[in-house]
Write a protein that holds these residues in place. Sequence first.
Motif, short mmCIF file in Angstrom:
data_model
loop_
_atom_site.label_atom_id
_atom_site.label_comp_id
_atom_site.label_asym_id
_atom_site.label_seq_id
_atom_site.Cartn_x
_atom_site.Cartn_y
_atom_site.Cartn_z
N CYS A 1 0.81 -1.22 0.00
CA CYS A 1 0.00 0.00 0.00
C CYS A 1 0.84 1.26 0.00
O CYS A 1 0.44 2.28 -0.53
CB CYS A 1 -0.93 0.02 1.21
N GLU A 2 2.00 1.22 0.61
CA GLU A 2 2.83 2.40 0.75
C GLU A 2 3.87 2.54 -0.35
O GLU A 2 4.40 3.60 -0.58
CB GLU A 2 3.54 2.38 2.11
N LYS A 3 4.22 1.43 -1.01
CA LYS A 3 5.27 1.46 -2.02
C LYS A 3 4.68 1.34 -3.41
O LYS A 3 3.67 0.69 -3.62
CB LYS A 3 6.24 0.30 -1.81
N ASN A 4 5.35 1.93 -4.36
CA ASN A 4 4.96 1.78 -5.76
C ASN A 4 5.85 0.69 -6.37
O ASN A 4 6.90 0.98 -6.90
CB ASN A 4 5.13 3.10 -6.51
N GLU A 5 5.43 -0.56 -6.22
CA GLU A 5 6.20 -1.68 -6.73
C GLU A 5 5.54 -2.31 -7.94
O GLU A 5 5.68 -3.49 -8.19
CB GLU A 5 6.42 -2.72 -5.63
N TYR A 6 4.80 -1.53 -8.69
CA TYR A 6 4.15 -2.07 -9.88
C TYR A 6 5.18 -2.33 -10.96
O TYR A 6 6.01 -1.48 -11.26
CB TYR A 6 3.10 -1.09 -10.42
N VAL A 7 5.13 -3.51 -11.52
CA VAL A 7 5.97 -3.87 -12.65
C VAL A 7 5.04 -4.54 -13.67
O VAL A 7 4.31 -5.46 -13.32
CB VAL A 7 7.10 -4.86 -12.26
N ALA A 8 5.07 -4.06 -14.90
CA ALA A 8 4.22 -4.66 -15.92
C ALA A 8 4.75 -4.30 -17.30
O ALA A 8 5.36 -3.25 -17.48
CB ALA A 8 2.78 -4.16 -15.79
N PHE A 9 4.53 -5.20 -18.25
CA PHE A 9 4.85 -4.90 -19.64
C PHE A 9 3.85 -5.61 -20.54
O PHE A 9 3.26 -6.63 -20.16
CB PHE A 9 6.30 -5.29 -20.00
N ASP A 10 3.64 -5.05 -21.71
CA ASP A 10 2.72 -5.61 -22.69
C ASP A 10 3.29 -5.29 -24.07
O ASP A 10 3.53 -4.13 -24.39
CB ASP A 10 1.33 -5.00 -22.54
N THR A 11 3.54 -6.33 -24.85
CA THR A 11 4.20 -6.14 -26.15
C THR A 11 3.44 -6.90 -27.24
O THR A 11 2.67 -7.81 -26.96
CB THR A 11 5.65 -6.66 -26.12
#
Length: 187
Positions: free
Chosen positions: A57-67
Motif C-alpha cells: 500500500c505504501e510502495k509503488n512496486e508495480y511492474v508490468a509490460f505488454d508487447t
Amino acid sequence: MSILTRRMTFLIAYLLFMPSFVQAKENLQREKFKDIMEDVTSLSTACKAVGYVNTNCEKNEYVAFDTRMGSSPTLKKGEKAIFEEVNLNVKGGYNFSTGIFTAPIAGLYIFDWTIWVNSMRRAGTVLSVNGMKKSHINCYAAYKYGRTFSCSKMAIVRMEVGDKAWIYSSSGNSYIGMYSSFSGFKL
C-alpha cells in the motif's frame, strides 16, 4: 430580428455567461480530484488497519509490460522471439531490441503469451527464465484457405532482481504471426 442582431445577442450572452461556465467546470474538476484523494486516503487507512503499512500500500512496486509482434518472422529452433511493439513498460523491465524482460524487483510474476499462426503453419514456443524452460506451447493451424489460429499460455514464476525471461522457438521454422503478444506483471 435580423441575423446580425441574433448573432450579436448570442455573442453578448456568451461573453456574460461563459466565465460562470468555466468556473463551474473548474469546480467540478476540483470536486472530482477531492473525491479521488478521499478514496486514496480511505484505502491507505484500510491498508494500515490490516497490517500493510510498509508493504504494497505504501510502495509503488508495480511492474508490468505488454508487447506485440510488429512483423511475422519465421524463427529457427532456439531463436528468441522479439516483440518490438511495446504498449506498456512500467519500471522499464522489457527490452524491445533483445526481447528480454529483466526483473527490476524480486517477487512472483505472471507471464502470458499468445502466438498466432496462419493456415497450415506451426509454432512451438517456450518461456525461458535464466535459460531454464518454465513453460511451453505448440500451436498448429490445420486450417486451409487463409484462416489463423492462436494459442495462449500463462505461467507464474518466482524471480529475483536481475532474472531474465524471454520467449524462444522450440521447433524448427516456427511461424510467429504479427498479432502475437508477450505480457507480464508482478503480483
